[in-house]
Design a protein around this motif. Sequence first.
Motif, mmCIF file in Angstrom:
data_model
loop_
_atom_site.group_PDB
_atom_site.id
_atom_site.type_symbol
_atom_site.label_atom_id
_atom_site.label_comp_id
_atom_site.label_asym_id
_atom_site.label_seq_id
_atom_site.Cartn_x
_atom_site.Cartn_y
_atom_site.Cartn_z
ATOM 1 N N GLU A 274 0.828 -1.206 0.000
ATOM 2 C CA GLU A 274 0.000 0.000 0.000
ATOM 3 C C GLU A 274 0.863 1.256 0.000
ATOM 4 O OE1 GLU A 274 -2.585 -0.597 3.373
ATOM 5 O OE2 GLU A 274 -3.968 -1.854 2.224
ATOM 6 N N PHE A 275 2.058 1.179 0.588
ATOM 7 C CA PHE A 275 3.001 2.291 0.546
ATOM 8 C C PHE A 275 3.769 2.328 -0.762
ATOM 9 C CE2 PHE A 275 2.755 2.508 5.261
ATOM 10 C CZ PHE A 275 2.520 3.865 5.384
ATOM 11 N N GLY A 276 3.529 1.352 -1.613
ATOM 12 C CA GLY A 276 4.165 1.322 -2.917
ATOM 13 C C GLY A 276 5.512 0.630 -2.947
ATOM 14 N N PHE A 277 5.861 -0.075 -1.884
ATOM 15 C CA PHE A 277 7.115 -0.820 -1.898
ATOM 16 C C PHE A 277 7.015 -1.924 -2.941
ATOM 17 C CE2 PHE A 277 7.353 0.862 2.464
ATOM 18 C CZ PHE A 277 8.623 1.407 2.445
ATOM 19 N N CYS B 234 18.786 -4.073 12.502
ATOM 20 C CA CYS B 234 19.143 -2.674 12.766
ATOM 21 C C CYS B 234 18.051 -1.811 12.140
ATOM 22 C CB CYS B 234 20.485 -2.329 12.136
ATOM 23 S SG CYS B 234 21.869 -3.231 12.823
ATOM 24 N N SER B 235 17.491 -0.923 12.922
ATOM 25 C CA SER B 235 16.437 -0.068 12.362
ATOM 26 C C SER B 235 16.975 0.804 11.238
ATOM 27 C CB SER B 235 15.794 0.786 13.454
ATOM 28 O OG SER B 235 16.728 1.701 13.994
ATOM 29 N N ALA B 236 18.278 1.005 11.196
ATOM 30 C CA ALA B 236 18.876 1.802 10.122
ATOM 31 C C ALA B 236 18.611 1.167 8.763
ATOM 32 C CB ALA B 236 20.380 1.957 10.345
ATOM 33 N N GLU B 237 18.596 -0.158 8.701
ATOM 34 C CA GLU B 237 18.323 -0.834 7.429
ATOM 35 C C GLU B 237 16.885 -0.589 6.990
ATOM 36 O OE1 GLU B 237 20.001 -4.939 7.009
ATOM 37 O OE2 GLU B 237 20.505 -4.593 9.121
ATOM 38 N N VAL B 238 15.967 -0.636 7.950
ATOM 39 C CA VAL B 238 14.559 -0.390 7.645
ATOM 40 C C VAL B 238 14.384 1.052 7.181
ATOM 41 C CG1 VAL B 238 12.213 -0.391 8.569
ATOM 42 C CG2 VAL B 238 13.863 -2.098 9.377
ATOM 43 N N LYS B 239 15.011 1.951 7.903
ATOM 44 C CA LYS B 239 14.902 3.372 7.564
ATOM 45 C C LYS B 239 15.453 3.648 6.172
ATOM 46 C CE LYS B 239 15.941 8.001 9.168
ATOM 47 N NZ LYS B 239 16.435 8.828 10.278
ATOM 48 N N GLN B 240 16.541 3.007 5.809
ATOM 49 C CA GLN B 240 17.140 3.206 4.492
ATOM 50 C C GLN B 240 16.173 2.799 3.381
ATOM 51 O OE1 GLN B 240 20.559 0.744 3.675
ATOM 52 N NE2 GLN B 240 21.335 2.161 2.149
ATOM 53 N N ALA C 150 12.868 2.606 3.626
ATOM 54 C CA ALA C 150 11.729 3.526 3.659
ATOM 55 C C ALA C 150 12.119 4.896 3.103
ATOM 56 C CB ALA C 150 11.197 3.658 5.080
ATOM 57 N N ALA C 151 13.317 5.356 3.405
ATOM 58 C CA ALA C 151 13.773 6.656 2.898
ATOM 59 C C ALA C 151 13.900 6.629 1.379
ATOM 60 C CB ALA C 151 15.102 7.037 3.543
ATOM 61 N N ARG C 152 14.369 5.511 0.840
ATOM 62 C CA ARG C 152 14.477 5.373 -0.612
ATOM 63 C C ARG C 152 13.083 5.447 -1.245
ATOM 64 N NH1 ARG C 152 17.475 0.810 -0.919
ATOM 65 N NH2 ARG C 152 15.638 -0.512 -1.018
ATOM 66 N N GLU D 274 11.833 9.034 -1.220
ATOM 67 C CA GLU D 274 12.439 9.808 -2.303
ATOM 68 C C GLU D 274 11.726 9.549 -3.627
ATOM 69 O OE1 GLU D 274 16.588 8.787 -2.362
ATOM 70 O OE2 GLU D 274 16.974 9.777 -0.439
ATOM 71 N N GLN D 275 11.351 8.298 -3.872
ATOM 72 C CA GLN D 275 10.628 7.965 -5.095
ATOM 73 C C GLN D 275 9.261 8.651 -5.122
ATOM 74 O OE1 GLN D 275 10.565 3.720 -4.656
ATOM 75 N NE2 GLN D 275 12.526 3.426 -5.703
ATOM 76 N N ILE D 276 8.592 8.664 -3.984
ATOM 77 C CA ILE D 276 7.279 9.316 -3.889
ATOM 78 C C ILE D 276 7.421 10.813 -4.135
ATOM 79 C CG2 ILE D 276 5.415 9.951 -2.288
ATOM 80 C CD1 ILE D 276 5.819 7.123 -1.020
ATOM 81 N N GLU D 277 8.437 11.416 -3.538
ATOM 82 C CA GLU D 277 8.649 12.855 -3.711
ATOM 83 C C GLU D 277 8.974 13.200 -5.158
ATOM 84 O OE1 GLU D 277 11.578 13.450 -0.671
ATOM 85 O OE2 GLU D 277 10.055 13.782 0.875
ATOM 86 N N ALA D 278 9.750 12.354 -5.821
ATOM 87 C CA ALA D 278 10.048 12.584 -7.244
ATOM 88 C C ALA D 278 8.770 12.496 -8.067
ATOM 89 C CB ALA D 278 11.080 11.568 -7.740
ATOM 90 N N LYS D 279 7.920 11.530 -7.749
ATOM 91 C CA LYS D 279 6.644 11.381 -8.463
ATOM 92 C C LYS D 279 5.750 12.595 -8.216
ATOM 93 C CE LYS D 279 3.992 8.796 -11.013
ATOM 94 N NZ LYS D 279 4.331 8.567 -12.412
#
Length: 127
Positions: free
Chosen positions: A55-58, A76-82, A84-86, A89-94
């Motif tokens: 639903e988030f478009g992953f 590591c939550s850093a992996e999850v965040k990475q 999600a952040a990617r 960025e795709q959503i913002e570009a769209k």
Amino acid sequence: MNISAAAQAAGLPVKTVRYYADIGLVAAPARSAAGYRVYDGSAVRKLVFIRRAREFGFGIEDCRDLLGLYKDRDRCSAEVKQIAARRLEQIEAKQRELQSLHSELSHLVEACRGDSRPDCPIIDYLG
């Protein structure tokens, strides 16, 4: 529970549940003596997880990665965040792309008289 009940509980079509099992996104559960796949609560939770991620478009591969992290209690939550952040960025570009299209089309609609004459800046632009 059978695949129909699992699909309904997860809010997915049966065909989608089968597809996720076919591509190895979720493990195909064991079969009952009658040959039906038997889904437990854990399988349904994974299906819900995937549905929400989609639903988030992953994409499928991101879902695969996120599901792996979901199952890994030492993640590591850093992996999850990475991941999600990617996606963010795709959503913002769209969004930027859609805003540009909106501006262009809005200008063309504004420029079109919309009367009975054949001249039309929208058709001219598209042609």
